[in-house]
Write a protein that holds these residues in place. Structure first.
Motif, PDB file in Angstrom:
ATOM      1  N   MET A 139       0.811  -1.218   0.000  1.00  0.00           N
ATOM      2  CA  MET A 139       0.000   0.000   0.000  1.00  0.00           C
ATOM      3  C   MET A 139       0.845   1.269   0.000  1.00  0.00           C
ATOM      4  O   MET A 139       0.409   2.309   0.473  1.00  0.00           O
ATOM      5  CB  MET A 139      -0.924  -0.010   1.209  1.00  0.00           C
ATOM      6  CG  MET A 139      -1.781  -1.253   1.240  1.00  0.00           C
ATOM      7  SD  MET A 139      -3.115  -1.082   2.354  1.00  0.00           S
ATOM      8  CE  MET A 139      -3.619  -2.774   2.560  1.00  0.00           C
ATOM      9  N   ASP A 140       2.055   1.157  -0.542  1.00  0.00           N
ATOM     10  CA  ASP A 140       2.952   2.316  -0.486  1.00  0.00           C
ATOM     11  C   ASP A 140       3.034   3.075  -1.801  1.00  0.00           C
ATOM     12  O   ASP A 140       3.920   3.900  -1.985  1.00  0.00           O
ATOM     13  CB  ASP A 140       4.357   1.860  -0.056  1.00  0.00           C
ATOM     14  CG  ASP A 140       4.935   0.821  -1.012  1.00  0.00           C
ATOM     15  OD1 ASP A 140       4.144   0.213  -1.786  1.00  0.00           O
ATOM     16  OD2 ASP A 140       6.148   0.603  -1.013  1.00  0.00           O
ATOM     17  N   ALA A 173     -16.258   1.256 -11.692  1.00  0.00           N
ATOM     18  CA  ALA A 173     -15.711   1.358 -10.341  1.00  0.00           C
ATOM     19  C   ALA A 173     -15.036   2.709 -10.129  1.00  0.00           C
ATOM     20  O   ALA A 173     -14.404   3.239 -11.046  1.00  0.00           O
ATOM     21  CB  ALA A 173     -14.704   0.237 -10.108  1.00  0.00           C
ATOM     22  N   HIS A 174     -15.218   3.228  -8.932  1.00  0.00           N
ATOM     23  CA  HIS A 174     -14.530   4.418  -8.383  1.00  0.00           C
ATOM     24  C   HIS A 174     -15.227   5.745  -8.644  1.00  0.00           C
ATOM     25  O   HIS A 174     -15.831   6.299  -7.741  1.00  0.00           O
ATOM     26  CB  HIS A 174     -13.057   4.462  -8.803  1.00  0.00           C
ATOM     27  CG  HIS A 174     -12.326   3.212  -8.430  1.00  0.00           C
ATOM     28  ND1 HIS A 174     -12.164   2.830  -7.132  1.00  0.00           N
ATOM     29  CD2 HIS A 174     -11.770   2.212  -9.182  1.00  0.00           C
ATOM     30  CE1 HIS A 174     -11.519   1.674  -7.090  1.00  0.00           C
ATOM     31  NE2 HIS A 174     -11.289   1.282  -8.329  1.00  0.00           N
ATOM     32  N   CYS A 175     -15.079   6.333  -9.845  1.00  0.00           N
ATOM     33  CA  CYS A 175     -15.742   7.613 -10.152  1.00  0.00           C
ATOM     34  C   CYS A 175     -15.431   8.690  -9.111  1.00  0.00           C
ATOM     35  O   CYS A 175     -16.312   9.486  -8.747  1.00  0.00           O
ATOM     36  CB  CYS A 175     -17.268   7.415 -10.256  1.00  0.00           C
ATOM     37  SG  CYS A 175     -17.731   6.114 -11.399  1.00  0.00           S
ATOM     38  N   CYS A 176     -14.189   8.706  -8.615  1.00  0.00           N
ATOM     39  CA  CYS A 176     -13.817   9.693  -7.589  1.00  0.00           C
ATOM     40  C   CYS A 176     -13.907  11.116  -8.126  1.00  0.00           C
ATOM     41  O   CYS A 176     -14.172  12.060  -7.374  1.00  0.00           O
ATOM     42  CB  CYS A 176     -12.393   9.441  -7.098  1.00  0.00           C
ATOM     43  SG  CYS A 176     -12.197   7.857  -6.277  1.00  0.00           S
ATOM     44  N   TYR A 177     -13.641  11.282  -9.429  1.00  0.00           N
ATOM     45  CA  TYR A 177     -13.584  12.636  -9.999  1.00  0.00           C
ATOM     46  C   TYR A 177     -14.663  12.856 -11.061  1.00  0.00           C
ATOM     47  O   TYR A 177     -14.559  13.765 -11.873  1.00  0.00           O
ATOM     48  CB  TYR A 177     -12.167  12.885 -10.566  1.00  0.00           C
ATOM     49  CG  TYR A 177     -11.138  12.769  -9.474  1.00  0.00           C
ATOM     50  CD1 TYR A 177     -10.909  13.820  -8.599  1.00  0.00           C
ATOM     51  CD2 TYR A 177     -10.453  11.568  -9.251  1.00  0.00           C
ATOM     52  CE1 TYR A 177     -10.008  13.710  -7.547  1.00  0.00           C
ATOM     53  CE2 TYR A 177      -9.544  11.443  -8.207  1.00  0.00           C
ATOM     54  CZ  TYR A 177      -9.334  12.519  -7.363  1.00  0.00           C
ATOM     55  OH  TYR A 177      -8.447  12.401  -6.314  1.00  0.00           O
ATOM     56  N   THR A 178     -15.692  12.016 -11.045  1.00  0.00           N
ATOM     57  CA  THR A 178     -16.758  12.139 -12.037  1.00  0.00           C
ATOM     58  C   THR A 178     -17.628  13.352 -11.741  1.00  0.00           C
ATOM     59  O   THR A 178     -18.118  13.507 -10.619  1.00  0.00           O
ATOM     60  CB  THR A 178     -17.607  10.848 -12.040  1.00  0.00           C
ATOM     61  OG1 THR A 178     -16.790   9.785 -12.524  1.00  0.00           O
ATOM     62  CG2 THR A 178     -18.829  10.992 -12.922  1.00  0.00           C
ATOM     63  N   ALA A 179     -17.791  14.209 -12.752  1.00  0.00           N
ATOM     64  CA  ALA A 179     -18.650  15.394 -12.625  1.00  0.00           C
ATOM     65  C   ALA A 179     -19.019  15.829 -14.039  1.00  0.00           C
ATOM     66  O   ALA A 179     -18.615  15.193 -15.014  1.00  0.00           O
ATOM     67  CB  ALA A 179     -17.899  16.513 -11.900  1.00  0.00           C
ATOM     68  N   SER A 212     -10.457   0.911  -0.972  1.00  0.00           N
ATOM     69  CA  SER A 212      -9.455   1.039  -2.024  1.00  0.00           C
ATOM     70  C   SER A 212      -9.056   2.498  -2.213  1.00  0.00           C
ATOM     71  O   SER A 212      -7.879   2.827  -2.337  1.00  0.00           O
ATOM     72  CB  SER A 212     -10.007   0.471  -3.324  1.00  0.00           C
ATOM     73  OG  SER A 212      -9.159   0.774  -4.399  1.00  0.00           O
ATOM     74  N   ASN A 213     -10.051   3.381  -2.243  1.00  0.00           N
ATOM     75  CA  ASN A 213      -9.764   4.799  -2.461  1.00  0.00           C
ATOM     76  C   ASN A 213      -8.857   5.352  -1.369  1.00  0.00           C
ATOM     77  O   ASN A 213      -8.030   6.232  -1.619  1.00  0.00           O
ATOM     78  CB  ASN A 213     -11.065   5.615  -2.557  1.00  0.00           C
ATOM     79  CG  ASN A 213     -11.923   5.229  -3.750  1.00  0.00           C
ATOM     80  OD1 ASN A 213     -13.117   5.488  -3.781  1.00  0.00           O
ATOM     81  ND2 ASN A 213     -11.335   4.583  -4.753  1.00  0.00           N
ATOM     82  N   CYS A 214      -8.969   4.821  -0.148  1.00  0.00           N
ATOM     83  CA  CYS A 214      -8.050   5.194   0.946  1.00  0.00           C
ATOM     84  C   CYS A 214      -6.670   4.602   0.716  1.00  0.00           C
ATOM     85  O   CYS A 214      -5.664   5.309   0.736  1.00  0.00           O
ATOM     86  CB  CYS A 214      -8.546   4.652   2.282  1.00  0.00           C
ATOM     87  SG  CYS A 214      -9.941   5.510   2.935  1.00  0.00           S
ATOM     88  N   ASN A 215      -6.617   3.291   0.503  1.00  0.00           N
ATOM     89  CA  ASN A 215      -5.324   2.598   0.451  1.00  0.00           C
ATOM     90  C   ASN A 215      -4.448   3.043  -0.706  1.00  0.00           C
ATOM     91  O   ASN A 215      -3.239   3.129  -0.584  1.00  0.00           O
ATOM     92  CB  ASN A 215      -5.534   1.082   0.337  1.00  0.00           C
ATOM     93  CG  ASN A 215      -6.206   0.494   1.551  1.00  0.00           C
ATOM     94  OD1 ASN A 215      -6.041   0.987   2.662  1.00  0.00           O
ATOM     95  ND2 ASN A 215      -6.975  -0.566   1.363  1.00  0.00           N
ATOM     96  N   VAL A 216      -5.093   3.274  -1.875  1.00  0.00           N
ATOM     97  CA  VAL A 216      -4.327   3.645  -3.064  1.00  0.00           C
ATOM     98  C   VAL A 216      -4.250   5.174  -3.176  1.00  0.00           C
ATOM     99  O   VAL A 216      -3.716   5.705  -4.143  1.00  0.00           O
ATOM    100  CB  VAL A 216      -4.911   2.947  -4.327  1.00  0.00           C
ATOM    101  CG1 VAL A 216      -3.943   3.000  -5.503  1.00  0.00           C
ATOM    102  CG2 VAL A 216      -5.235   1.478  -4.048  1.00  0.00           C
ATOM    103  N   GLY A 217      -4.797   5.850  -2.173  1.00  0.00           N
ATOM    104  CA  GLY A 217      -4.713   7.314  -2.123  1.00  0.00           C
ATOM    105  C   GLY A 217      -5.392   7.988  -3.301  1.00  0.00           C
ATOM    106  O   GLY A 217      -4.912   8.991  -3.831  1.00  0.00           O
ATOM    107  N   SER A 218      -6.558   7.438  -3.726  1.00  0.00           N
ATOM    108  CA  SER A 218      -7.174   7.916  -4.972  1.00  0.00           C
ATOM    109  C   SER A 218      -7.999   9.183  -4.803  1.00  0.00           C
ATOM    110  O   SER A 218      -7.853  10.128  -5.571  1.00  0.00           O
ATOM    111  CB  SER A 218      -8.032   6.804  -5.572  1.00  0.00           C
ATOM    112  OG  SER A 218      -7.237   5.675  -5.829  1.00  0.00           O
ATOM    113  N   GLY A 219      -8.875   9.181  -3.800  1.00  0.00           N
ATOM    114  CA  GLY A 219      -9.728  10.357  -3.613  1.00  0.00           C
ATOM    115  C   GLY A 219     -11.029   9.976  -2.950  1.00  0.00           C
ATOM    116  O   GLY A 219     -11.236   8.815  -2.589  1.00  0.00           O
ATOM    117  N   MET A 220     -11.923  10.971  -2.775  1.00  0.00           N
ATOM    118  CA  MET A 220     -13.215  10.723  -2.138  1.00  0.00           C
ATOM    119  C   MET A 220     -14.311  10.918  -3.173  1.00  0.00           C
ATOM    120  O   MET A 220     -14.506  12.023  -3.677  1.00  0.00           O
ATOM    121  CB  MET A 220     -13.423  11.701  -0.979  1.00  0.00           C
ATOM    122  CG  MET A 220     -12.465  11.475   0.172  1.00  0.00           C
ATOM    123  SD  MET A 220     -12.868  12.489   1.595  1.00  0.00           S
ATOM    124  CE  MET A 220     -12.161  14.059   1.125  1.00  0.00           C
ATOM    125  N   ALA A 221     -15.019   9.867  -3.501  1.00  0.00           N
ATOM    126  CA  ALA A 221     -16.083   9.969  -4.504  1.00  0.00           C
ATOM    127  C   ALA A 221     -17.285  10.725  -3.907  1.00  0.00           C
ATOM    128  O   ALA A 221     -17.630  10.505  -2.753  1.00  0.00           O
ATOM    129  CB  ALA A 221     -16.507   8.577  -4.953  1.00  0.00           C
TER     130      ALA A 221
END
Ligand code: GUN
Ligand code: FE
Length: 425
Positions: free
Chosen positions: A78-79, A262-268, A288-297
């Protein structure tokens, strides 16, 4: 007909839990719920009742985004963020599935844990290997668990030992169509088109997927707008696409058949409008969004706009298969988002997140995911007696179970009416 008695808890709507203390569920021989009631109708009075006493009977859980071959990596590595994480950890692990014995070993453990955690149906990414993917489908069948399983298509920006071709993908789905034509009853295990994500798939590959979707009316699953570097890369690779989602849509892979993204953290903006118009499912993967540091959907926004939203573990971006943990993270992340937006977006309630993991996710499989008349009987019997040591209400019991319970509390698991035995590992 089978009749079960217990404390029934489910979410017919996201607004609130519905509870029937010591209620009855009557299930037909085909596994369909015929009635859910406080007192038994006269016609059923003489039938035997399986009485589960003070235990909880809840809908089963649905994991709408999970990578079976990443099971060995669960809870580690997870790094890195997404793109280096794929290169460094994920692709090398998936490459091992060229070996059928290795695939058998890991896939058996994976399926055993889905059963253990009460996930009765899931939407699963396999790897680019045809033989191992067929074996995974076979293992699901044997376990009696429901699944959409996808051979992962990837023919660019990936190591050679994971590359397949549009022809191999086509052959796999044609063979699936042939074998399903020979079955008389609808199978619990079905194929789903699985282009990994835009950076992995050439134009020819995407065209082949579009044709397969049209010809066989196959559903689709993939990744969308997960991470900022990924989105920038897609812009570079597909300059004609008006947004990331359009890079799927232009091939007929964005809601033309039932579609999971899956994810759509930045969908707008345009992407969100397109998803709403086409009824594309958002699969929220908060661990997953936490562990891979992706973002908050922006899940509250998706709900407000009427998009279908389900939950996914995304193992091994996510570190745990239990949907209880995913429900909990979905609520917790929504509270960080709430704080981050100065309270502009209300955070999720527990019943909303529970509904996403049951009725909303289940809807991808048909009339599935709730304890209501006409639904397939997928359910879990929960013994929460060690948590329930004082005068808790049913509402408090379900809340404590979601936050504090685990697989040890599940006593019986039903999928389409059938009580499932522990799968052989
Ligand atoms: N995007 C493309 N492949 C993957 C994957 O395996 N996991 C996650 N989380 N995102 C992806
Ligand atoms: Fe994923």
């Amino acid at each position: 007909m089978k009749i079960y008695r217990a404390n029934i808890v489910c979410t017919p709507t996201p607004k609130a839990f519905k509870m029937i203390p010591r209620g009855y569920v009557c299930v037909s021989d085909e596994g369909i719920i015929r009635c859910v009631c406080e007192t038994l109708p006269r016609e059923y009075e003489s039938l035997p009742v399986t009485d589960y006493g003070d235990r909880l009977l809840i809908p089963a859980f649905y994991d709408l985004h999970v990578h079976a071959p990443q099971y060995r990596n669960m809870g580690m590595a997870m790094d890195e963020e997404l793109l280096p994480w794929l290169e460094k950890y994920t692709f090398p692990e998936e490459a091992k599935f060229a070996d059928k014995d290795y695939a058998d070993k890991i896939y058996r453990r994976f399926i055993h844990e889905l059963w253990m955690q009460g996930t009765m149906r899931s939407a699963v990414f396999a790897t680019a290997h045809t033989q191992a993917t067929k074996h995974l489908m076979h293992l699901f069948e044997s376990a009696g668990l429901g699944a959409f399983v996808g051979l992962v298509g990837m023919d660019r920006n990936c190591p050679d030992n994971l590359r397949n071709t549009a022809d191999e993908v086509r052959t796999f789905y044609e063979q699936c169509a042939e074998s399903s034509a020979q079955q008389d009853s609808p199978s619990l295990v079905r194929p789903i088109l699985t282009p990994r994500f835009i950076p992995s798939c050439s134009k020819q590959m995407m065209q082949a997927y579009g044709e397969l979707a049209r010809e066989y009316r196959l559903p689709v699953q993939s990744h969308l707008s997960e991470n900022r570097s990924e989105i920038a890369w897609v812009k570079e690779l597909e300059p004609e696409a008006t947004c990331y989602g359009d890079a799927y849509n232009r091939y007929g892979l964005f809601g033309q058949t039932p579609t999971l993204m899956a994810h759509c953290c930045y969908t707008a903006g345009e992407e969100l409008d397109l998803m709403r118009r086409n009824g594309v499912y958002v699969v929220h993967c908060p661990t997953s969004n936490c562990n891979v540091g992706s973002g908050m959907a922006p899940i509250r926004r998706f709900l407000r706009e009427g998009l279908p939203v389900a939950l996914g573990s995304d193992v091994s971006g996510g570190h745990y298969l239990s949907m209880l943990r995913i429900i909990q993270y979905a609520v917790q992340i929504s509270k960080l988002y709430y704080a981050d937006t100065y309270g502009k977006e209300a955070f999720l309630s527990l019943s909303e997140a529970f509904w996403m993991a049951t009725k909303s996710g289940g809807s991808f499989f048909g009339r599935v995911g709730s304890l209501e008349e006409g639904y397939e009987f997928d359910a879990l019997l929960i013994d929460d007696s060690y948590l329930n040591f004082d005068h808790y209400t049913l509402e408090q019991r379900i809340e404590r179970y979601v936050y504090l319970g685990d697989d040890r509390d599940i006593r019986v698991r039903f999928c389409r009416g059938r009580e499932l035995a522990e799968p052989v590992m």
